[in-house]
Design a protein around this motif. Structure first.
Motif, PDB file in Angstrom:
ATOM      1  N   TYR A   1     -11.106 107.916  86.706  1.00 21.74           N
ATOM      2  CA  TYR A   1      -9.816 107.461  85.736  1.00 21.74           C
ATOM      3  C   TYR A   1      -9.154 106.245  86.483  1.00 21.74           C
ATOM      4  N   LEU A   2      -8.911 105.390  86.008  1.00 12.89           N
ATOM      5  CA  LEU A   2      -8.342 104.039  86.739  1.00 12.89           C
ATOM      6  C   LEU A   2      -6.940 104.222  87.001  1.00 12.89           C
ATOM      7  N   GLU A   3      -6.480 103.823  88.227  1.00 12.41           N
ATOM      8  CA  GLU A   3      -5.222 104.076  88.643  1.00 12.41           C
ATOM      9  C   GLU A   3      -4.743 102.770  89.003  1.00 12.41           C
ATOM     10  N   GLY A   4      -4.462 101.827  87.949  1.00 10.18           N
ATOM     11  CA  GLY A   4      -4.107 100.361  87.966  1.00 10.18           C
ATOM     12  C   GLY A   4      -5.435  99.630  88.091  1.00 10.18           C
ATOM     13  N   GLN A   5      -5.127  98.357  88.916  1.00  9.59           N
ATOM     14  CA  GLN A   5      -6.245  97.854  89.192  1.00  9.59           C
ATOM     15  C   GLN A   5      -7.371  98.283  90.311  1.00  9.59           C
ATOM     16  N   THR A   6      -8.583  98.703  89.768  1.00  5.20           N
ATOM     17  CA  THR A   6      -9.463  99.471  90.450  1.00  5.20           C
ATOM     18  C   THR A   6     -10.818  98.706  90.645  1.00  5.20           C
ATOM     19  N   SER A   7     -11.189  98.349  91.822  1.00  4.85           N
ATOM     20  CA  SER A   7     -12.271  97.376  92.029  1.00  4.85           C
ATOM     21  C   SER A   7     -13.812  98.618  91.976  1.00  4.85           C
ATOM     22  N   LEU A   8     -14.812  97.537  91.925  1.00  8.34           N
ATOM     23  CA  LEU A   8     -16.102  98.309  91.550  1.00  8.34           C
ATOM     24  C   LEU A   8     -16.383  99.013  93.219  1.00  8.34           C
ATOM     25  N   HIS A   9     -15.917  98.486  94.208  1.00 11.32           N
ATOM     26  CA  HIS A   9     -16.171  98.893  95.459  1.00 11.32           C
ATOM     27  C   HIS A   9     -15.304 100.069  95.711  1.00 11.32           C
ATOM     28  N   LYS A  10     -14.141 100.049  95.099  1.00 13.57           N
ATOM     29  CA  LYS A  10     -13.221 101.438  95.431  1.00 13.57           C
ATOM     30  C   LYS A  10     -13.626 102.364  94.497  1.00 13.57           C
ATOM     31  N   ILE A  11     -14.324 102.359  93.301  1.00 12.62           N
ATOM     32  CA  ILE A  11     -14.839 103.424  92.565  1.00 12.62           C
ATOM     33  C   ILE A  11     -15.863 103.949  92.953  1.00 12.62           C
TER      34      ILE A  11
ATOM     35  N   GLU B   1     -25.941  98.349  88.320  1.00  9.28           N
ATOM     36  CA  GLU B   1     -25.360  97.868  86.885  1.00  9.28           C
ATOM     37  C   GLU B   1     -23.967  98.125  86.645  1.00  9.28           C
ATOM     38  N   LEU B   2     -23.249  97.036  86.171  1.00 10.55           N
ATOM     39  CA  LEU B   2     -22.056  97.295  85.399  1.00 10.55           C
ATOM     40  C   LEU B   2     -22.131  96.985  84.154  1.00 10.55           C
ATOM     41  N   ARG B   3     -21.826  98.080  83.062  1.00  8.98           N
ATOM     42  CA  ARG B   3     -21.933  97.988  81.796  1.00  8.98           C
ATOM     43  C   ARG B   3     -20.739  97.895  81.069  1.00  8.98           C
ATOM     44  N   ARG B   4     -20.268  97.072  80.228  1.00 11.20           N
ATOM     45  CA  ARG B   4     -19.015  97.156  79.654  1.00 11.20           C
ATOM     46  C   ARG B   4     -19.102  96.493  78.094  1.00 11.20           C
ATOM     47  N   LEU B   5     -18.063  96.722  77.155  1.00 13.63           N
ATOM     48  CA  LEU B   5     -18.160  96.009  75.727  1.00 13.63           C
ATOM     49  C   LEU B   5     -17.195  95.152  76.066  1.00 13.63           C
TER      50      LEU B   5
ATOM     51  N   ARG C   1     -23.810  93.257  83.905  1.00 16.61           N
ATOM     52  CA  ARG C   1     -23.514  92.525  85.333  1.00 16.61           C
ATOM     53  C   ARG C   1     -24.455  93.448  86.274  1.00 16.61           C
ATOM     54  N   VAL C   2     -25.254  92.541  87.104  1.00 21.34           N
ATOM     55  CA  VAL C   2     -26.099  93.232  88.210  1.00 21.34           C
ATOM     56  C   VAL C   2     -25.548  92.820  89.511  1.00 21.34           C
ATOM     57  N   PHE C   3     -25.447  93.603  90.551  1.00 20.66           N
ATOM     58  CA  PHE C   3     -25.172  93.662  91.813  1.00 20.66           C
ATOM     59  C   PHE C   3     -26.200  94.109  92.832  1.00 20.66           C
ATOM     60  N   GLU C   4     -26.095  93.428  93.917  1.00 17.34           N
ATOM     61  CA  GLU C   4     -27.259  93.891  94.926  1.00 17.34           C
ATOM     62  C   GLU C   4     -26.415  95.106  95.718  1.00 17.34           C
ATOM     63  N   THR C   5     -27.244  96.253  95.729  1.00 16.99           N
ATOM     64  CA  THR C   5     -26.454  97.465  96.233  1.00 16.99           C
ATOM     65  C   THR C   5     -26.268  97.236  97.841  1.00 16.99           C
ATOM     66  N   GLN C   6     -27.054  96.603  98.562  1.00 18.53           N
ATOM     67  CA  GLN C   6     -26.791  96.171 100.031  1.00 18.53           C
ATOM     68  C   GLN C   6     -25.297  95.398 100.029  1.00 18.53           C
ATOM     69  N   SER C   7     -25.180  94.325  99.232  1.00 16.88           N
ATOM     70  CA  SER C   7     -23.884  93.586  99.423  1.00 16.88           C
ATOM     71  C   SER C   7     -22.822  94.485  99.037  1.00 16.88           C
TER      72      SER C   7
ATOM     73  N   PRO D   1     -11.361 100.039  81.378  1.00 11.25           N
ATOM     74  CA  PRO D   1     -11.637 101.528  80.827  1.00 11.25           C
ATOM     75  C   PRO D   1     -12.917 101.377  79.954  1.00 11.25           C
ATOM     76  N   GLY D   2     -13.573 102.335  80.120  1.00 12.50           N
ATOM     77  CA  GLY D   2     -14.958 102.544  79.216  1.00 12.50           C
ATOM     78  C   GLY D   2     -15.959 101.847  79.838  1.00 12.50           C
ATOM     79  N   ASP D   3     -15.739 101.282  81.060  1.00  6.92           N
ATOM     80  CA  ASP D   3     -17.140 100.544  82.010  1.00  6.92           C
ATOM     81  C   ASP D   3     -17.857 101.948  82.422  1.00  6.92           C
ATOM     82  N   VAL D   4     -19.091 101.568  82.571  1.00  4.10           N
ATOM     83  CA  VAL D   4     -20.111 102.411  83.237  1.00  4.10           C
ATOM     84  C   VAL D   4     -20.997 101.576  84.343  1.00  4.10           C
ATOM     85  N   VAL D   5     -20.676 102.406  85.584  1.00  2.00           N
ATOM     86  CA  VAL D   5     -21.388 102.004  86.659  1.00  2.00           C
ATOM     87  C   VAL D   5     -22.759 102.740  87.105  1.00  2.00           C
ATOM     88  N   SER D   6     -23.542 102.233  86.983  1.00  2.85           N
ATOM     89  CA  SER D   6     -24.962 102.947  87.224  1.00  2.85           C
ATOM     90  C   SER D   6     -25.576 102.231  88.558  1.00  2.85           C
ATOM     91  N   VAL D   7     -25.909 103.183  89.481  1.00  2.00           N
ATOM     92  CA  VAL D   7     -26.511 102.857  90.943  1.00  2.00           C
ATOM     93  C   VAL D   7     -28.076 103.454  90.546  1.00  2.00           C
TER      94      VAL D   7
END
Length: 284
Positions: free
Chosen positions: A122-132, A148-152, A164-170, A184-190
């Motif tokens: 659950y998001l607690e204010g502004q939460t980055s991809l790195h933090k989650i 991968e970051l999937r959202r509507l 959106r696609v990000f390099e795992t190493q980066s 809210p509703g985002d899906v992050v898939s490693v």
């Protein structure tokens, strides 16, 4: 000199910690309350109106003396101001409230794949991809090349899926992902590591990691190149027992540009064939 350097590092680390705390505090103060959240209200010298209050599905809380009060979409400071105004209107001369989010439950995101603790967060204010990803226990060593970051995304009349696609190493090193704010509703898939297997007349037969877009020539190079007795024919075995495909490629044609260099897929088995040497007949 060494003591001075140590003192400087202590000061820098302390300043960094303070900055992080200030960012977290600012993020929490900007958080918009939603259904499912649990609020803590503390009224100084008035225990009768202090306590924990769950935000119901309609976005209201049931508050002493006031009944149902709409809080959805407001920050904690806005809720405190609103409750104080209502209480001072009919019940108290001067009341001071402190409102905090006790449990964040209104803005879920899902983290899947190669992390230590996949699941719903659950998001607690502004939460980055790195933090989650850190909250999910971090990226595992079995992670593949991409995240991968999937959202509507809301448009004028509908919602459009965006990936959106990000390099795992980066992301793992913090070079990327810190400025990517989740919704809210985002899906992050490693992704998991994808591999191929190579055998036959190859310098280093075995299983290797498959990088995105890797070609046959690159796969052979990663395995140390062709062996001493290798032919120019390489077979690519793809698919399972019920739907297996075998394709043969001539490396000399690929090198000369007469044939395209095919892209390798996860699970492919590459077989570098041995060169056949014909025996010479003795001259009469």
């Amino acid at each position: 000199m060494r003591l001075a350097l140590l003192a400087m590092l202590v000061v820098v680390n302390a300043a960094t910690a303070v900055d992080a705390q200030e960012r977290d505090s600012a993020s929490a103060s900007a958080y918009r309350v939603g259904a499912g959240d649990v609020l803590t209200v503390e009224a100084y010298t008035h225990d009768e109106i202090s306590g924990s209050f769950a935000v119901e599905a309609g976005g209201d809380i049931s508050f002493p003396l006031l009944g149902r009060i709409r809080v959805e979409g407001r920050t904690t400071s806005e809720i405190a101001d609103h409750l104080e105004a209502l209480l001072e209107k009919d019940y108290y001369v001067d009341v001071q409230l402190q409102v905090e989010v006790e449990e964040y439950r209104s803005q879920p995101v899902t983290v899947l794949g190669e992390v230590s603790r996949p699941g719903t967060f659950y998001l607690e204010g502004q939460t980055s991809l790195h933090k989650i990803l850190a909250e999910a226990g971090g990226i595992k060593t079995t992670a593949g090349a991409v995240i991968e970051l999937r959202r509507l995304e809301e448009t004028d009349q509908s919602s459009e899926p965006v990936v959106r696609v990000f390099e795992t190493q980066s992301v793992a090193t913090g070079e990327d992902g810190r400025d990517v704010i989740l919704k809210p509703g985002d899906v992050v898939s490693v992704s998991a590591k994808q591999r191929y297997f190579i055998t036959g007349e190859i310098s280093k037969p075995g299983q290797y990691d498959l990088s995105p877009g890797m070609t046959l020539m690159q796969a052979i190079s990663q395995a140390g190149g062709q062996g001493k007795f290798a032919s120019q024919t390489v077979e690519v075995h793809r698919g399972g027992d019920g739907d297996k495909e075998i394709r043969a490629f001539d490396l000399s044609h690929i090198r000369k540009g007469k044939a395209s260099d095919p892209v390798i897929e996860a699970g492919d088995v590459l077989i570098v064939r041995r060169r056949f040497f014909g025996s010479r007949l003795p001259r009469s």
